[in-house]
Structures are given as structure tokens and as C-alpha cells.
Design a protein around this motif. Sequence first.
Motif, short mmCIF file in Angstrom:
data_model
loop_
_atom_site.label_atom_id
_atom_site.label_comp_id
_atom_site.label_asym_id
_atom_site.label_seq_id
_atom_site.Cartn_x
_atom_site.Cartn_y
_atom_site.Cartn_z
N VAL B 126 0.88 -1.14 0.05
CA VAL B 126 -0.06 0.02 -0.05
C VAL B 126 0.85 1.31 0.18
CG1 VAL B 126 -1.66 1.42 1.41
CG2 VAL B 126 -2.07 -0.97 0.97
N VAL B 127 1.96 1.38 0.74
CA VAL B 127 2.79 2.41 0.76
C VAL B 127 3.48 2.53 -0.51
CG1 VAL B 127 4.85 3.47 1.82
CG2 VAL B 127 3.22 2.30 3.18
N THR B 128 3.89 1.54 -0.98
CA THR B 128 4.43 1.46 -2.48
C THR B 128 3.64 2.15 -3.35
OG1 THR B 128 5.60 -0.48 -1.89
CG2 THR B 128 5.83 0.23 -3.98
N VAL B 129 2.29 1.73 -3.56
CA VAL B 129 1.29 2.34 -4.47
C VAL B 129 1.21 3.81 -4.15
CG1 VAL B 129 -1.30 2.28 -4.82
CG2 VAL B 129 -0.05 0.22 -4.72
N LEU B 130 0.90 4.17 -2.84
CA LEU B 130 0.92 5.60 -2.44
C LEU B 130 2.02 6.54 -2.99
CD1 LEU B 130 -0.33 5.49 1.29
CD2 LEU B 130 -1.64 5.75 -0.87
N GLY B 131 3.38 5.73 -2.93
CA GLY B 131 4.54 6.58 -3.43
C GLY B 131 4.42 6.86 -4.91
N ARG B 132 3.76 5.74 -5.69
CA ARG B 132 4.10 5.82 -7.10
C ARG B 132 2.54 6.38 -7.93
NH1 ARG B 132 6.39 -0.13 -8.46
NH2 ARG B 132 8.28 -0.05 -7.47
N GLY B 139 2.26 11.48 -4.65
CA GLY B 139 3.62 10.49 -4.61
C GLY B 139 4.10 10.80 -3.27
N THR B 140 5.61 10.92 -3.34
CA THR B 140 6.23 10.75 -1.84
C THR B 140 6.09 12.18 -1.44
OG1 THR B 140 8.24 11.04 -3.39
CG2 THR B 140 7.75 8.86 -2.30
N ASP B 141 5.82 13.35 -2.42
CA ASP B 141 5.79 14.74 -1.72
C ASP B 141 4.57 14.60 -0.85
OD1 ASP B 141 7.83 15.12 -3.04
OD2 ASP B 141 6.55 16.00 -4.85
N ILE B 237 -0.31 14.75 4.69
CA ILE B 237 -0.19 13.37 4.61
C ILE B 237 0.98 13.01 3.70
CG2 ILE B 237 -1.88 12.65 6.19
CD1 ILE B 237 -3.39 11.90 3.26
N SER B 238 1.81 11.98 3.86
CA SER B 238 2.63 11.40 2.91
C SER B 238 2.82 10.13 3.40
CB SER B 238 3.83 12.24 2.87
OG SER B 238 4.78 11.70 4.09
N PRO B 239 3.30 9.48 2.25
CA PRO B 239 3.54 7.69 2.70
C PRO B 239 4.56 7.70 3.80
CG PRO B 239 3.89 8.30 0.24
CD PRO B 239 3.77 9.66 0.97
N ALA B 240 5.38 8.55 4.11
CA ALA B 240 6.23 8.03 5.30
C ALA B 240 5.41 8.32 6.51
CB ALA B 240 7.15 9.55 5.32
N ASP B 241 4.18 8.57 6.52
CA ASP B 241 3.34 8.29 7.85
C ASP B 241 3.05 7.15 8.15
OD1 ASP B 241 3.20 11.14 8.73
OD2 ASP B 241 1.74 11.66 7.15
N PHE B 242 3.08 6.09 6.99
CA PHE B 242 2.32 4.71 6.86
C PHE B 242 3.51 3.73 6.74
CE2 PHE B 242 -0.36 8.08 5.24
CZ PHE B 242 -1.28 8.14 6.23
N GLY B 243 4.68 4.15 7.10
CA GLY B 243 5.86 3.18 6.94
C GLY B 243 5.67 1.96 7.72
N PHE B 244 6.69 1.13 7.52
CA PHE B 244 6.60 -0.35 8.18
C PHE B 244 7.25 0.04 9.57
CE2 PHE B 244 10.57 -2.90 8.33
CZ PHE B 244 10.37 -3.77 9.00
#
Lengths: 298, 342
Positions: B126-132, B139-141, B237-244
Motif C-alpha cells: 500500500v505504501v508503494t502504491v501511495l508513493g507511485r 507521490g512521495t511529496d 499526509i505523505s507515505p512516510a506516515d504509514f511506513g513499516f
Amino acid sequence: MIAVAAGTNRIDPYLIPALDGVAYGLLVFVAASGLVFCFGVANILNLAHGTLYAIGGYTAAALLDGGWASLALALAVGVLAAAAAGVLLAGLLTPVATGNHLTQALLTFGVALAGGSLLVAGFGPDDPQVQVPAALDGSVVVAGHRYAAYRLVFIVVAAVIAAGLYLAVRRTRAGMLVRAAVDDAEMVACMGVSPARIRAGVLAAAGALAGAAGVLGAPIIGPGADTADTVLLLSLVVVVLGGLGSMAGTLLAALAIGEIQTLGVALLPSAAPFLLFAAMAAVLAVRARGFATNRRVT
Amino acid sequence: MRDEVIRRVRGAVAALVLAGLVVAPWAVDDYTAAILARTLALGLVGVSVALLTGVAGMPTLGQTAPYAAGAYACAVLGSQISDVGVVQLAVAAGAGAVLAALTVPLVVPARGVIVLMITLAIGELVVTVLGRWRSVTGGTDGLAGISPVRPFWGLPVLANDQARYLYTLVVVATLVGAVLLLLRTRFGLLLRAGRDDETRLRASGHRVPLHLSGAHIAAGAIAGAAGSLLVVAQQYISPADFGFDTSALLLLGVVIGGTASVGGALVGAALVIAVRDWLFGVLPGHAPLVLGALFVATVYLLPTGVNRVRGARVRLRPPTAPPSRPDAPAARDHAPVPELHA
């Protein structure tokens, strides 16, 4: 110069991504096979697996200087360092060996956090450049396209590692012990083989495989702050897709992931973010419920 | 006797924490209030992790997936539909529930460490999808400049950090209360029974996979709602909020809190997140190293807090169960005697 039979014009533009996919897939396979061992034999979800790969990657970046000797040195140092890290991890896991996998997974995550921080402290926060041996630095012509020589050689080397791994698991005594421990760990313990030694051995082997993948694969998935996460994710997806423990399944899944990440992106750029998910769903549809029960290192 | 004391102490601690949380926005500065609101949202995700890990016995590392789905649904869809917080919460919870429902066939047939693996893979994907998926997620911004919400129709817009914090607190308290009520019903009982002895429950005709699917979807909805709260609290919000690492921190918090306890999960998750935020503030360079060492130390110190996971419990039973059985009828026999004499 290596020439591969030229395809028809329609598949021609996709030949290079497809070849890249094989290199990528074999790299992920070598990395993921260590995770399969940890999971299948020791029943440990090793969240530090990506860090073991990163150790190999940073070693390659630090030691490679363009000569063959430096490659051999980097391979030896990377494999030994990652295997030592695996043994250290096994030692840390010993006090909680009787606990459950939740504590063990959390422990490995703590080690991954600390290890990643130490690697960044030791090698700097920037992604280092990796220098491949000068003889392999150029490109060769494959079916009329230029292709990086290193990747072509990597495909061969990784295939040899995969074959060696298969033979080691099927034919050697250590491989037999590993397969026996997957089937019935208690019986193996009754026969006088210490479970702690099996765990240390398996984690060392997993570390060695991840370290080798890290050194050899550094020009493909280079060392950096995100490397550990990327490799862990790809390995996990491959292990899950491959049927959780089957080596042949893992290899097929790794090649499929490699093709999805390269050829799939070239063919369907707009759907690229969802392709990994789609692969997981597709495998699910085919295998239905076979996942949870089928756990064997074969 | 000892249980009684523990229960009272626990009640007193809960009351103190609640009182502290209510007065907190007036006692701290704006920045801390914003951090507290985000910590509360993560604590709610921790509650959903506890629901799956401790109550249903499915250890999960992937609750960041519905959490992220809820947050992005709220930021992308919810803010287009309405600026009313309740509507956005519903959208976010729906998104989390839908994602959880889609992943049910992957997660529910698995047990133990396999669940950890599959959920982790889902969360990372899911994080990968959010980033791409740049066109929708940025994206990652990440997504910035999310418009402020009003909690309910007719109420003013939440303009400052104090108001946003109080809104978060009210929603978290309501949802935690709902989870506690849910666990008191037959459904909660069946979940616990399935965790403790799945074979027996199946043999008596209960459809355990159905209960687990229900728990998975409910946990997804809770995590999705928490995602909406994150959007309100952070407005970015950014994908970094949902990292592993977030999943692992939440799982550690839930383990510290006692795995099956909802209140414990909330406190534990909030504690772990607070320690992380504090460490990153005081030790900018070496925070992950210290955090990793704390992880290892915590696992060594708290090895027994985690025995309530499906499968592990069975091993624990034999030493405790046999002595208690002969005692039980004896105690019952003795009980009437004093009454007869009196």
C-alpha cells in the motif's frame, strides 16, 4: 560479444526489460531464499533481513575499485559480515526462543532499526556509488541492443547460486537437517541436534545468502537508506507468492516479480503501481486456500 | 484480592489519563497539542491492532494499510464531498473497511507468523502504491493544504490546534467506547474463544473464519477512521506516515499494553509513539539506534506480555489447568458449610 537470436520486431523493444527482469528476479530470489530458510526452519519472521542485504551492499560500495581482486574480497567480506550478523541475531533471539513469533519479530525489527542506523553512521547518509569490475563495465550487444555486461554475467552467477542452493538443500546432510527441521523440529531435537545450533546455522546461512546478494546485486539494487526496506518488501512478496517455503515456488515468484517490475512497467506504465498487488491477487485466485497449509522447503 | 487492587489501580490510572488528556490542550503549547492529536490517532490504530492481535489472535503488522487508505480517502474524496468531520470519518472508515475486506482472503486463512508476513507485505505494498500513484496521492511529496473541517453540521470550522486536538480526543473516546461495547457482546466472546481454542469452537459448529473476517473488517474501519483523524490533526499526509516502522512501533505498543487490552493498547501505542517523537527531537542523528536498542530491551523485559496469541496459548495451559480443576469442586463443597453453621 554475445549475440542472442533476434526476436521479431514486435517483441524487440521489450527484450531488454525482459532481460533486466531476469537479473532483477534472480537477485530477489537469492535475497529471498534466506528469508525462506529463516521462516521455514526457525519459524522466525526476520525483519532484519533487508539489513543483512544492506551490509553486503555497503561492503561492495566500500571495497570495489574496478578490479577482480576487489570483487572477490568484497564478496568474502560481505558474506562473512552478513553471516556474522545473522549469528549475532540468532544469539539475541536465544533468550526469547521459547516465546512466540510476535516477540521474535519485534526483536528482529529492533535489530534492523539499530543496524540500519549503524550502517548509515558508518558509511554516510548518501547513497554510495558502486564500481563494477572494469572488464564488465561496458555493454555488450544482445539482439541488436546494447546491454550492461555486468547484468548478463550476474544472471549466470545468480543462476549458479540458485542451482547450488537447490543441490545443497536436496543432497547434503545440512540440507537434510534443514528439511527435517521444517517437517518436525521436535523430532530433530530428540535425535540430538540442538535447536539453538540449527537456528544459528540457518540465520548464518540466511545472512550469507543476503550478503552475497547484497555484494553482487549492489549495481542493481544499490546500498542506501531505503535498501533494507525495499529488499525486505520484495523478499516478503516473493516468499508469500511462492507458497511460503517452496524453493521452486520462490524462484518462479521471484522471476515473475522481476518481470513485473521491469517488463510490466514498460508495457503498462499507467498501471505500474498496482501490478505487484495484482500479482498477489492473481496468485491468490489460482491457489485459493493452499497458502497457509503448504509449508515445506523442497 | 490482588485482582481487585489491580482493577482499582487500573481504573484510577485510566481516570487520571483521561482527565490529563482533557485538560492537556490548555496546559501545553500549540505544537505539542498537534503532536498529541497525531499520537491519539496512532493510538486508535493501536486499538485496531490489539483487536486483531490480542482479541482475535491474528498478529498483524499491516494495520497501516487501512489507516493509509482512510487518510487518503479522507484527503482526496472526503474533502471534496463535504467539510463536515463526521462525513469524512465515515468515508475514511468505509475506505479502511473496503481495503480490509479485499484482503480478507489473503489474511484470514493464515495463522501465526504467516499472518505477520502477509499483513506486512500488504502494508508495504500500500505504501508503494501511495508513493507511485502520483496523479492521485501526490507521490512521495504527499498531500498538503487540506482544507479544515467542521466537526458537525452548523458548528464552526476547527481553526486552531487546541480545537483539532479536542475533536480528535472526542472521536477516539467514542470509537474506543464502541470497541469496548462490541467486545462485551457475543461477537467479542466468540473472537476470544476462537483465539483460545479454535478447533473446539469449529467442532461446536461456529464459523471461525466468518468471525475473523468480521474482526478484520471492523479493525480496518477503525484504522480508516484513525486515518481521517490524522488528516485533521496534521493537515498534511505523505507515505512516510504509514511506513513499516509505524506498524512495528504500534505492535510493540500493543504488546506493552498487554496485547488483548484495548485501553492498554491505546496507552502503550501512545507511549511508544511519544518516546519515538521525543527521541527524534533530542537525538537527531542516533534516534533509530537508541529506538532499536529500546525495542530489544523491551522485548527482553516483557516476554510474558505476549502469550495470548493463537497457538501459543495452548502450550501454556497444561501447567495451570490441572491443579485448578480438583480445587474448583472442593471450593464449591466448602462454600456452603460456613453458611450451614451460621
